[in-house]
Design an enzyme around this catalytic site. Sequence first.
Site, mmCIF file in Angstrom:
data_model
loop_
_atom_site.group_PDB
_atom_site.id
_atom_site.type_symbol
_atom_site.label_atom_id
_atom_site.label_comp_id
_atom_site.label_asym_id
_atom_site.label_seq_id
_atom_site.Cartn_x
_atom_site.Cartn_y
_atom_site.Cartn_z
ATOM 1 N N HIS A 196 -5.029 3.143 3.679
ATOM 2 C CA HIS A 196 -4.779 1.701 3.843
ATOM 3 C C HIS A 196 -3.438 1.472 4.548
ATOM 4 O O HIS A 196 -3.354 0.717 5.514
ATOM 5 C CB HIS A 196 -4.723 0.988 2.487
ATOM 6 C CG HIS A 196 -5.999 1.059 1.704
ATOM 7 N ND1 HIS A 196 -6.083 0.636 0.392
ATOM 8 C CD2 HIS A 196 -7.230 1.503 2.025
ATOM 9 C CE1 HIS A 196 -7.322 0.812 -0.040
ATOM 10 N NE2 HIS A 196 -8.030 1.346 0.933
ATOM 11 N N ASP A 223 0.825 -1.213 0.000
ATOM 12 C CA ASP A 223 0.000 0.000 0.000
ATOM 13 C C ASP A 223 0.856 1.259 0.000
ATOM 14 O O ASP A 223 0.460 2.284 -0.561
ATOM 15 C CB ASP A 223 -0.971 -0.010 1.194
ATOM 16 C CG ASP A 223 -2.315 -0.618 0.810
ATOM 17 O OD1 ASP A 223 -2.830 -0.275 -0.267
ATOM 18 O OD2 ASP A 223 -2.843 -1.446 1.563
ATOM 19 N N TYR A 279 -2.901 -0.408 8.829
ATOM 20 C CA TYR A 279 -2.207 -1.564 9.416
ATOM 21 C C TYR A 279 -1.482 -1.133 10.682
ATOM 22 O O TYR A 279 -1.403 -1.876 11.666
ATOM 23 C CB TYR A 279 -1.219 -2.181 8.423
ATOM 24 C CG TYR A 279 -1.854 -2.560 7.103
ATOM 25 C CD1 TYR A 279 -2.735 -3.640 7.024
ATOM 26 C CD2 TYR A 279 -1.594 -1.839 5.941
ATOM 27 C CE1 TYR A 279 -3.326 -3.981 5.818
ATOM 28 C CE2 TYR A 279 -2.181 -2.176 4.729
ATOM 29 C CZ TYR A 279 -3.044 -3.248 4.682
ATOM 30 O OH TYR A 279 -3.635 -3.581 3.486
ATOM 31 N N GLU A 291 -5.131 4.813 -0.682
ATOM 32 C CA GLU A 291 -3.971 3.924 -0.477
ATOM 33 C C GLU A 291 -3.172 4.372 0.751
ATOM 34 O O GLU A 291 -2.655 3.538 1.502
ATOM 35 C CB GLU A 291 -3.041 3.920 -1.703
ATOM 36 C CG GLU A 291 -3.678 3.516 -3.019
ATOM 37 C CD GLU A 291 -4.157 2.078 -3.103
ATOM 38 O OE1 GLU A 291 -4.276 1.406 -2.063
ATOM 39 O OE2 GLU A 291 -4.424 1.621 -4.227
ATOM 40 N N GLU A 329 -2.817 -4.793 -7.193
ATOM 41 C CA GLU A 329 -4.139 -4.606 -6.573
ATOM 42 C C GLU A 329 -4.934 -5.910 -6.458
ATOM 43 O O GLU A 329 -5.573 -6.171 -5.445
ATOM 44 C CB GLU A 329 -5.002 -3.643 -7.420
ATOM 45 C CG GLU A 329 -4.452 -2.250 -7.597
ATOM 46 C CD GLU A 329 -4.747 -1.358 -6.405
ATOM 47 O OE1 GLU A 329 -5.333 -1.835 -5.429
ATOM 48 O OE2 GLU A 329 -4.383 -0.177 -6.476
HETATM 49 MN MN MN3 Z 1 -4.625 -0.175 -1.014
HETATM 50 MN MN MN3 Z 2 -5.424 -0.089 -4.279
#
Ligand code: MN3
Ligand code: MN3
Length: 327
Positions: free
Chosen positions: A99, A65, A103, A96, A164
């Site tokens: 994302h 990501d 984490y 992104e 992806e």
């Molecule tokens: Mn992503």
């Molecule tokens: Mn993506």
Amino acid sequence: MKQYKAVNWNDPENDYALMFWEQNIKQFWIDTEYIPSKDIDSWKALSPEMRECYKKALGGLTLLDTLQSHTGMPKIMDHIDSLQNKSVLAYMCMMEAIHAKSYSTIFTTVATSQDIEDIFNWVQNNKYLQFKASTIDKYYRKLAETDISKEDLFMGLCASVLLESFLFYSGFFIPLWLCGQGHMVASADIIKKIIADESIHGVFVGLLAQDVYKKLPNPERAKEKLIVLLNDLYENELKYTEEIYTDVGLTAEVKEYVRYNANKALMNLGFEPTFEVKRVNPIVLNGLNVETTQHDFFSKKSTNYEKATEIVHLRDEDFAMDTSIAI
Ligand code: MN3
Ligand code: MN3
């Protein structure tokens, strides 16, 4: 002199930009809307091997990501003519970054500072992860040049779709597998939001790639290059899977899931699936299809979408445990 154009959403540039824009907006979320701290007890109940596997899986996902946010989306955007399509990519680029951060939100909750440091060091030094990143980045770097061929652009878009729709899934397997059995459920809500986003990204960039493919002077050669790239990444993916899943006994199942998603990447690019897939673990497939998720990118926001005012917590009792499976 160059004329600078303003993006005009009242002038339809193509059939799909507005549809993708609206779908992206519907799916918007941020990591801090979720409460992974509900997973602390669940985390403590996992075996050390399972925790290690989970941390490595999320570390690997963070790397992908990061690459997609910092390099993939911006470089692709530069070569797309439609200003509306560029806007869709700009939105995806921002997601992104969310994302990649999410984490860390999970890590902060369940792992110690030392654990977190170890995992980020592992990411930097793991040869299979570094191979994934450097292989994809080679195609992105080509896009940094101003004068590139249509085939270079096609391959850059293919690299993005492979990231992806294919490379993420060895990492997504373990949170889905655990969640399907009632473990790490709150963190899985975040993961499922990411999967729903990656699903729409793969379809959108796949369509951009298909548009370019139609205009290629030598499409056969480009397709061959794609297949070579896919196979290189696939071989690497098998080794990566062995490295992180052998200790928890899930290697064969993850490999099956990897092949399933390799086929999806090919289909997003407009090609026939080439991998034979026997049986994907139903716990993992169900994890995508029921409760909170919308792997189908036309569906609406998750029903378990947690804003401060409308919290619906899943409880342990919501899950019937299959005691035959060792966690
Ligand atoms: Mn992503
Ligand atoms: Mn993506």
